[in-house]
Design a protein around this motif. Structure first.
Motif, PDB file in Angstrom:
ATOM      1  N   SER A 252      -4.129 -13.085   8.547  1.00  0.00           N
ATOM      2  CA  SER A 252      -2.885 -12.444   8.096  1.00  0.00           C
ATOM      3  C   SER A 252      -1.697 -13.000   8.868  1.00  0.00           C
ATOM      4  CB  SER A 252      -2.948 -10.935   8.320  1.00  0.00           C
ATOM      5  OG  SER A 252      -3.989 -10.396   7.570  1.00  0.00           O
TER       6      SER A 252
ATOM      7  N   ASP B 258     -10.711  -1.190  -1.483  1.00  0.00           N
ATOM      8  CA  ASP B 258     -11.526  -2.407  -1.323  1.00  0.00           C
ATOM      9  C   ASP B 258     -10.970  -3.529  -2.190  1.00  0.00           C
ATOM     10  OD1 ASP B 258     -13.226  -1.068   0.400  1.00  0.00           O
ATOM     11  OD2 ASP B 258     -14.829  -0.775  -1.069  1.00  0.00           O
TER      12      ASP B 258
ATOM     13  N   ARG C 139       0.827  -1.212   0.000  1.00  0.00           N
ATOM     14  CA  ARG C 139       0.000   0.000   0.000  1.00  0.00           C
ATOM     15  C   ARG C 139       0.862   1.262   0.000  1.00  0.00           C
ATOM     16  NH1 ARG C 139      -3.115  -3.751   3.119  1.00  0.00           N
ATOM     17  NH2 ARG C 139      -5.284  -3.822   2.458  1.00  0.00           N
TER      18      ARG C 139
ATOM     19  N   ALA D 199      -7.774  -4.890  -0.761  1.00  0.00           N
ATOM     20  CA  ALA D 199      -8.018  -5.756   0.402  1.00  0.00           C
ATOM     21  C   ALA D 199      -8.487  -7.142  -0.053  1.00  0.00           C
ATOM     22  CB  ALA D 199      -9.054  -5.117   1.319  1.00  0.00           C
ATOM     23  N   GLU D 200      -9.300  -7.180  -1.101  1.00  0.00           N
ATOM     24  CA  GLU D 200      -9.765  -8.483  -1.597  1.00  0.00           C
ATOM     25  C   GLU D 200      -8.613  -9.276  -2.203  1.00  0.00           C
ATOM     26  OE1 GLU D 200     -13.465  -9.002  -3.642  1.00  0.00           O
ATOM     27  OE2 GLU D 200     -14.294  -7.162  -2.790  1.00  0.00           O
TER      28      GLU D 200
ATOM     29  N   ILE E 148       1.297  -7.659  -1.392  1.00  0.00           N
ATOM     30  CA  ILE E 148      -0.167  -7.825  -1.528  1.00  0.00           C
ATOM     31  C   ILE E 148      -0.465  -8.549  -2.833  1.00  0.00           C
ATOM     32  CG2 ILE E 148      -2.350  -6.587  -1.838  1.00  0.00           C
ATOM     33  CD1 ILE E 148      -1.159  -4.431   0.057  1.00  0.00           C
TER      34      ILE E 148
ATOM     35  N   HIS F 237      -5.521  -9.107  -1.277  1.00  0.00           N
ATOM     36  CA  HIS F 237      -4.759  -9.634  -0.136  1.00  0.00           C
ATOM     37  C   HIS F 237      -5.435 -10.868   0.450  1.00  0.00           C
ATOM     38  CE1 HIS F 237      -4.116 -10.013   4.229  1.00  0.00           C
ATOM     39  NE2 HIS F 237      -2.847  -9.798   3.907  1.00  0.00           N
ATOM     40  N   ASP F 238      -6.762 -10.806   0.566  1.00  0.00           N
ATOM     41  CA  ASP F 238      -7.479 -11.887   1.247  1.00  0.00           C
ATOM     42  C   ASP F 238      -7.537 -13.175   0.424  1.00  0.00           C
ATOM     43  OD1 ASP F 238      -7.764 -10.142   3.303  1.00  0.00           O
ATOM     44  OD2 ASP F 238      -9.910  -9.792   3.032  1.00  0.00           O
TER      45      ASP F 238
END
Ligand SMILES: N[C@@H](CCC(=O)N[C@@H](CS)C(=O)NCC(=O)O)C(=O)O
Length: 242
Positions: A118, A104, A14, A107-108, A227, A110-111
């Motif tokens: 994490s 958003d 990020r 973040a997706e 990420i 990364h997930d």
């Protein structure tokens, strides 16, 4: 004024959204954790909560006496200060809205490789990651990309905001580069399906300040600690719809 950027030293992550904005704006900044003793300084700030406006997690930025956390918030600040966002309140909000949507998506992404926690290694949640990835590739990714392509289309512009480069364009460039690195198979037809986003990405890469930066040692390559990670098993075929 020289900003201090605090971010993990070995991944674009990020922090890269902030770096790109500073580089484009020719705003001097120190990438603190990449300097001698800098990582310890960042960790001390995080562990000892020595700031009144304590950031939750990197990236965070020191601007004079002010400390600013949250990527989109940092960009909101830089956008206004360095003229890389519109001046009107409505324009600033719209740019911020785009950046939050990018957050958003990030973040997706990364997930996918950390679907459970994490704190666990990828290898400890590989099965769940393999289950999740096809839904991302088949459903979420196309929805996000269609959305951003649609923004360019409905604005009849090569820019996400107004008629010139904003930090949202720089962030979009980074996301597209990350997606191409992580999901080369899923992104194979990206340019054909999303010609406007592809054009935006090429245009940003060719901006003189950005082109210089991309060639410099300040630019960190994507890698499998970040990420956007490339695990071929996650660059999966989309899940067939039931
Ligand atoms: N919403 C925050 C997320 C910050 C974040 O998750 N940072 C990561 C690195 S990219 C981190 O160090 N997280 C540590 C944690 O969440 O405990 C932002 O966009 O800046």
């Amino acid at each position: 004024m020289r900003y201090e950027l605090y971010y993990w030293p070995s991944i674009p992550g990020r922090g890269e959204f902030v770096r790109l904005a500073c580089e484009f704006a020719h705003a001097p900044y120190a990438d603190v954790a990449r300097l001698p003793g800098g990582m310890a300084r960042m960790q001390r700030i995080l562990a000892e909560r020595i700031l009144k406006e304590q950031p939750y997690a990197p990236p965070f930025l020191k601007a004079g006496k002010q400390w600013i956390g949250q990527t989109a918030n940092i960009l909101l600040f830089l956008g206004e200060r360095h003229d890389i966002a519109p001046k009107s309140a409505a324009g600033r909000l719209w740019t911020h809205q785009l950046q939050l949507t990018i957050a958003d998506l990030v973040a997706e992404v990364h997930d996918i490789h950390h679907p459970i926690a994490s704190s666990l290694y990828y290898e400890d949640q590989k099965r769940e990651a393999r289950r999740r990835a096809p839904y991302f590739v088949g459903e979420r990714l196309p929805k996000y990309l269609r959305y951003f392509e649609g923004v360019l289309e409905s604005h009849r512009s090569a820019y996400l905001v107004g008629k010139r480069t904003s930090y949202a364009d720089l962030s979009m460039f980074q996301v597209i580069a990350g997606l191409r690195y992580a999901f080369p198979r899923a992104m194979a037809r990206f340019a054909r399906r999303h010609p406007r986003l592809d054009g935006l990405s090429e245009r940003v890469a060719a901006l003189p300040a950005i082109a210089d930066y991309l060639r410099s040692p300040r630019r960190l390559a994507f890698n499998n600690d970040g990420i956007f990670r490339h695990y071929p098993e996650l660059d999966a075929r989309p899940k067939p719809r039931a």
